[in-house]
Design an enzyme around this catalytic site. Structure first.
Site, short mmCIF file in Angstrom:
data_model
loop_
_atom_site.label_atom_id
_atom_site.label_comp_id
_atom_site.label_asym_id
_atom_site.label_seq_id
_atom_site.Cartn_x
_atom_site.Cartn_y
_atom_site.Cartn_z
N ALA A 65 -6.45 41.01 16.53
CA ALA A 65 -6.86 40.15 15.19
C ALA A 65 -7.02 38.96 15.33
O ALA A 65 -7.11 38.73 16.85
CB ALA A 65 -5.01 40.12 14.56
N ASP A 66 -8.04 38.35 14.34
CA ASP A 66 -8.64 37.29 14.45
C ASP A 66 -8.31 36.95 12.45
O ASP A 66 -7.62 37.04 12.03
CB ASP A 66 -9.83 37.28 14.38
CG ASP A 66 -10.66 35.92 14.77
OD1 ASP A 66 -10.29 35.54 15.66
OD2 ASP A 66 -10.80 35.71 14.16
N THR A 67 -7.71 35.36 13.17
CA THR A 67 -7.62 34.92 11.98
C THR A 67 -8.17 33.69 11.85
O THR A 67 -8.05 32.90 12.98
CB THR A 67 -5.66 34.69 12.02
OG1 THR A 67 -5.18 35.41 12.12
CG2 THR A 67 -5.52 33.49 10.41
N GLY A 75 -8.12 39.47 10.20
CA GLY A 75 -9.09 41.03 10.30
C GLY A 75 -8.12 41.09 11.77
O GLY A 75 -7.66 40.48 12.45
#
EC number: 3.6.1.9
Length: 188
Positions: A69-71, A106
Site C-alpha cells: 500500500a501507499d498513502t 493505493g
C-alpha cells in the site's frame, strides 16, 4: 499460502492483524521517486503500491499473497507526502488546519501462484480544525508527524485536530481494511 506485507509501517502491520492471523513482513527497496505523477492521484498511489509489491515478488522463491500500500495526502491538488523535517511538517499542518483535504491509499494484492495482480485505491475526506502556531509546534515536538503522509496521525495525538471524516477511517491510518478484505477474497 504465505501472506507477505510489503511494508515496514507499524500501523499497517497492526491493521493487517485484523484480517490475517499470520503474515510475514518484507520491506521493499522500491524507489517511490521513480513513479511519475501523470493525471490521476488514484493511479499514482496504485503505481507506487504496485512497484513495492513487484519488488517483493521478484525476491520471492515461493508462492505467496503479497500486500502493499501507499498513502498520500492532497490539498488543492497538491500532493503532501511525508515531511522532510520539522519545518516541512509545520508548513504542511499549517496548510491543512481549518480546511478539508483528501487522503488516498493505493492497495495492491498479488497472488503469485495464480499470477493475479489486483490494484485499487480509496479516497477519504478529512476536515482539520483550526490550529494556532503554538499548537502545531507542540504537536511536532511529539515527533508523531515526522513519518506520516500529510504530517499527522489520525490514530494518535493528531486525531484531536480532526473535526470530521468522510470515508474509510482505516484508509487515513494507511490501510483501507474493507477494500483490502474484498481484494484478498478475490485473490484467494
Amino acid at each position: 499460502m504465505k501472506v507477505i506485507l510489503a511494508s515496514a509501517s507499524q500501523r499497517r502491520q497492526e491493521l493487517l492483524i485484523r484480517l490475517c492471523d499470520e503474515f510475514d513482513i518484507m520491506v521493499s527497496d522500491f524507489d517511490e521517486e521513480k513513479v511519475v505523477f501523470k493525471n490521476s492521484i488514484d493511479e499514482y498511489v496504485q503505481n507506487i503500491a504496485l512497484g513495492k509489491a513487484m519488488d517483493i515478488k521478484e525476491k520471492l522463491k515461493e508462492d505467496a499473497i503479497i500486500i502493499s500500500a501507499d498513502t498520500i495526502v492532497t490539498l488543492d491538488d497538491k500532493i503532501l507526502g511525508k515531511p522532510k523535517d520539522e519545518e516541512d511538517a509545520f508548513n504542511m499542518i499549517k496548510l491543512l488546519q481549518g480546511r478539508s483535504h483528501k487522503v488516498y491509499s493505493g492497495v495492491v494484492v498479488i497472488n503469485t501462484k495464480k499470477d493475479l495482480i489486483l490494484k485499487n485505491s480509496v479516497a477519504t475526506e478529512v476536515v482539520f480544525s483550526k490550529m494556532n502556531d503554538n499548537e502545531i509546534r507542540k504537536y511536532i515536538e511529539t515527533k508523531e508527524p515526522l513519518d506520516k503522509a500529510g504530517a499527522y496521525g489520525i490514530q494518535g495525538i493528531g486525531g484531536i485536530f480532526v473535526e470530521e471524516i468522510r470515508g474509510c477511517y482505516y484508509n487515513v491510518v494507511g490501510l483501507p481494511l474493507n477494500k483490502l478484505k474484498t481484494m484478498l477474497e478475490e485473490a484467494i
